[in-house]
Design a protein around this motif. Structure first.
Motif, PDB file in Angstrom:
ATOM      1  N   MET A 177       0.861  -1.178   0.000  1.00  0.00           N
ATOM      2  CA  MET A 177       0.000   0.000   0.000  1.00  0.00           C
ATOM      3  C   MET A 177       0.899   1.230   0.000  1.00  0.00           C
ATOM      4  O   MET A 177       1.672   1.448   0.937  1.00  0.00           O
ATOM      5  N   SER A 178       0.823   2.044  -1.054  1.00  0.00           N
ATOM      6  CA  SER A 178       1.662   3.236  -1.150  1.00  0.00           C
ATOM      7  C   SER A 178       0.977   4.422  -0.469  1.00  0.00           C
ATOM      8  O   SER A 178      -0.235   4.430  -0.254  1.00  0.00           O
ATOM      9  N   ASN A 179       1.786   5.424  -0.148  1.00  0.00           N
ATOM     10  CA  ASN A 179       1.236   6.641   0.455  1.00  0.00           C
ATOM     11  C   ASN A 179       0.281   7.341  -0.502  1.00  0.00           C
ATOM     12  O   ASN A 179      -0.711   7.947  -0.086  1.00  0.00           O
ATOM     13  N   ASP A 180       0.580   7.240  -1.790  1.00  0.00           N
ATOM     14  CA  ASP A 180      -0.290   7.843  -2.800  1.00  0.00           C
ATOM     15  C   ASP A 180      -1.665   7.182  -2.783  1.00  0.00           C
ATOM     16  O   ASP A 180      -2.699   7.848  -2.858  1.00  0.00           O
ATOM     17  N   THR A 181      -1.692   5.857  -2.662  1.00  0.00           N
ATOM     18  CA  THR A 181      -2.963   5.120  -2.617  1.00  0.00           C
ATOM     19  C   THR A 181      -3.735   5.461  -1.350  1.00  0.00           C
ATOM     20  O   THR A 181      -4.964   5.635  -1.379  1.00  0.00           O
ATOM     21  N   ILE A 182      -3.021   5.552  -0.226  1.00  0.00           N
ATOM     22  CA  ILE A 182      -3.671   5.931   1.034  1.00  0.00           C
ATOM     23  C   ILE A 182      -4.315   7.304   0.898  1.00  0.00           C
ATOM     24  O   ILE A 182      -5.456   7.519   1.322  1.00  0.00           O
ATOM     25  N   ALA A 183      -3.583   8.237   0.298  1.00  0.00           N
ATOM     26  CA  ALA A 183      -4.095   9.602   0.128  1.00  0.00           C
ATOM     27  C   ALA A 183      -5.380   9.612  -0.700  1.00  0.00           C
ATOM     28  O   ALA A 183      -6.342  10.321  -0.378  1.00  0.00           O
ATOM     29  N   LYS A 184      -5.410   8.826  -1.776  1.00  0.00           N
ATOM     30  CA  LYS A 184      -6.605   8.777  -2.634  1.00  0.00           C
ATOM     31  C   LYS A 184      -7.788   8.159  -1.896  1.00  0.00           C
ATOM     32  O   LYS A 184      -8.917   8.639  -2.002  1.00  0.00           O
ATOM     33  N   HIS A 185      -7.546   7.070  -1.146  1.00  0.00           N
ATOM     34  CA  HIS A 185      -8.625   6.421  -0.400  1.00  0.00           C
ATOM     35  C   HIS A 185      -9.216   7.349   0.660  1.00  0.00           C
ATOM     36  O   HIS A 185     -10.427   7.325   0.915  1.00  0.00           O
ATOM     37  N   LEU A 186      -8.370   8.162   1.292  1.00  0.00           N
ATOM     38  CA  LEU A 186      -8.814   9.008   2.404  1.00  0.00           C
ATOM     39  C   LEU A 186      -9.110  10.440   1.965  1.00  0.00           C
ATOM     40  O   LEU A 186      -9.395  11.291   2.801  1.00  0.00           O
ATOM     41  N   ASP A 188       0.107  15.345   3.301  1.00  0.00           N
ATOM     42  CA  ASP A 188      -0.500  15.165   4.620  1.00  0.00           C
ATOM     43  C   ASP A 188      -0.296  13.745   5.135  1.00  0.00           C
ATOM     44  O   ASP A 188      -0.170  13.524   6.340  1.00  0.00           O
ATOM     45  N   VAL A 189      -0.284  12.787   4.216  1.00  0.00           N
ATOM     46  CA  VAL A 189      -0.001  11.399   4.619  1.00  0.00           C
ATOM     47  C   VAL A 189       1.438  11.288   5.110  1.00  0.00           C
ATOM     48  O   VAL A 189       1.718  10.645   6.130  1.00  0.00           O
ATOM     49  N   LEU A 190       2.366  11.929   4.403  1.00  0.00           N
ATOM     50  CA  LEU A 190       3.763  11.920   4.822  1.00  0.00           C
ATOM     51  C   LEU A 190       3.925  12.585   6.188  1.00  0.00           C
ATOM     52  O   LEU A 190       4.697  12.116   7.039  1.00  0.00           O
ATOM     53  N   LYS A 191       3.184  13.685   6.399  1.00  0.00           N
ATOM     54  CA  LYS A 191       3.240  14.372   7.694  1.00  0.00           C
ATOM     55  C   LYS A 191       2.700  13.469   8.806  1.00  0.00           C
ATOM     56  O   LYS A 191       3.202  13.491   9.931  1.00  0.00           O
ATOM     57  N   LYS A 240      14.587   9.733   1.748  1.00  0.00           N
ATOM     58  CA  LYS A 240      13.657   9.864   2.859  1.00  0.00           C
ATOM     59  C   LYS A 240      12.201   9.638   2.468  1.00  0.00           C
ATOM     60  O   LYS A 240      11.308   9.685   3.315  1.00  0.00           O
ATOM     61  N   PHE A 241      11.952   9.417   1.191  1.00  0.00           N
ATOM     62  CA  PHE A 241      10.574   9.258   0.732  1.00  0.00           C
ATOM     63  C   PHE A 241      10.199   7.813   0.447  1.00  0.00           C
ATOM     64  O   PHE A 241       9.038   7.513   0.187  1.00  0.00           O
ATOM     65  N   ARG A 242      11.179   6.918   0.482  1.00  0.00           N
ATOM     66  CA  ARG A 242      10.889   5.504   0.227  1.00  0.00           C
ATOM     67  C   ARG A 242      11.221   4.704   1.491  1.00  0.00           C
ATOM     68  O   ARG A 242      12.382   4.584   1.864  1.00  0.00           O
TER      69      ARG A 242
END
Length: 422
Positions: free
Chosen positions: A51-60, A66-69, A90-92
């Motif tokens: 599950m990528s941060n990008d996918t989490i952001a789209k779902h929420l 903001d997901v990274l924060k 630092k992003f992966r």
């Protein structure tokens, strides 16, 4: 004989276990979006799914940043660990959820080892009967035993902030009953605020809370009148404080200004502020910035409206006096209705469980009083609105400003007359 349990293949039909330590100690102080990120990812962690941060952001429905924060926030709290794929990138990274039971248990072991490091003067105070009674009362209020360093930290409020045991007990009671918060860090902030305000006795604290709660009610009342179901921003509070403290307006007058927003697509505090400034006769900024006429002409018009409102208020007061002298019961009814209105405000602030029923019953009483008043007025040959304010210009209610925020036609006419006279 072997036993086997059927596995549910659809993970949406399965359950996600959330540790109570997270709910009680970490979730209460965390931003709502950060909690959503934690819980959503925790669900997928149980199934070892990518599950990528990008996918989490789209779902929420959140921004990627903001997901990274959120992950940085949880990392700072020690509830997750970032395992980086490449040094310097630092992003992966992979997010590892830490077992909070082991985390807390480990902290307790460290605290036990460090027990001898507690300053001797704190140990002496812990043996004090007053302090022990304070601890017992706090545990009764929060409904659990103390954990970790809570007793020592609570004691530090007394030694560092000069708070009293009674103040600390009252702070816990207030936070649990009014704010539904028992986290000792939250209570510490409340105690520190009271001390900074110079509050020393329970009576002073109660007076302070009544004042702040009443002001909070006024903020909420104004925003509801504008159609907003949210808390006021700091800037909105500052503007409203000026209305109540410097301009001297009561809530009724402010709500009258709010009524002028009916039909406006985007009502806001600044629009109400312009109306109240005009009513107070202090809209000096508008006078300087106006380019359609000379500053002294605008100032004279504002003064004219102020005098006009005063004259019409005097006439209305005379009509009220006339009615009160002929029908004393009308004045009694108005005072009684005003008293019920204050009771309704207090009940709303109290947060009592039966508040809705009490408020409904009181509104029924007000309706009956208004019916009695209308009957008495008509029986004595008075119009029902006889005591109301009668405006010279009903369009702007003698302010020069229409509901749209534009100048009223009477303002334009007055300005034109003054320019012709120059």
């Amino acid at each position: 004989m072997n036993f086997r349990k059927e596995r549910i293949k659809d993970y949406y039909l399965r359950d996600t276990s959330v540790e109570n330590i997270f709910i009680n100690e970490y979730m209460t102080d965390a931003p709502g979006d950060y909690v959503k990120v934690y819980l959503f990812a925790l669900m997928y962690a149980d199934f070892d799914m990518l599950m990528s941060n990008d996918t989490i952001a789209k779902h929420l429905s959140m921004a990627d940043e903001d997901v990274l924060k959120a992950w940085s926030y949880w990392e700072s709290k020690g509830v997750i660990r970032k395992n980086y794929e490449k040094a310097g990138d630092k992003f992966r990274y992979q997010v590892e959820f830490i077992n909070l039971k082991e985390l807390v248990y480990g902290q307790k072991v460290k605290e036990k080892k460090a027990e001898g490091k507690i300053p001797s003067h704190l140990k002496e105070q812990m043996d004090n009967d007053v302090i022990r009674n304070m601890y017992s009362e706090i545990e009764r209020i929060i409904g659990r035993l103390f954990e970790g360093k809570e007793p020592a930290e609570i004691l530090s409020w007394i030694t560092d902030y000069n708070a009293t045991p009674e103040m600390v007990i009252y702070a816990y009671s207030y936070c649990v009953k009014k704010k539904n918060r028992s986290n000792h860090k939250y209570v510490a902030a409340v105690v520190k605020e009271w001390v900074n305000q110079g509050l020393k006795t329970l009576e002073q604290i109660e007076d302070y809370l009544e004042e702040t709660d009443n002001r909070h009610y006024l903020y909420k009342r104004v925003l509801r009148a504008l159609g907003f179901m949210r808390n006021a921003t700091e800037e909105e509070k500052r503007i409203m404080d000026v209305w109540f403290d410097e301009m001297g307006f009561g809530i009724d007058k402010v709500l009258d200004a709010c009524k002028k927003t009916s039909g406006i697509s985007n009502p806001n505090i600044n629009y109400i502020n312009s109306i109240l400034k005009a009513w107070s006769g202090g809209d000096k900024k508008t006078v300087k910035a106006d380019s359609s006429g000379k500053p002294n002409q605008i100032a004279n018009i504002l003064k004219y409206y102020e005098e006009l409102r005063a004259e019409n208020e005097t006439r209305a007061e005379a009509r009220r006096t006339e009615v009160y002298q002929k029908i004393p019961r009308v004045k009694e009814i108005e005072e009684e209705a005003r008293g019920i209105g204050l009771q309704i405000s207090r009940i709303m602030l109290s947060g009592a469980g039966d508040a809705k029923n009490k408020i409904r019953d009181m509104k029924v009483k007000v309706d009956r009083l208004n019916e009695e008043k209308a009957f008495l007025m008509t029986e004595n040959n008075f119009k029902i609105d006889y005591m109301d304010m009668v405006y010279t210009c009903p369009l702007c209610k003698d302010t020069g400003i229409q509901d749209t925020g534009e100048r009223c036609s009477c303002f334009v006419d007055k300005l034109s007359d003054m320019q012709k006279m120059d």
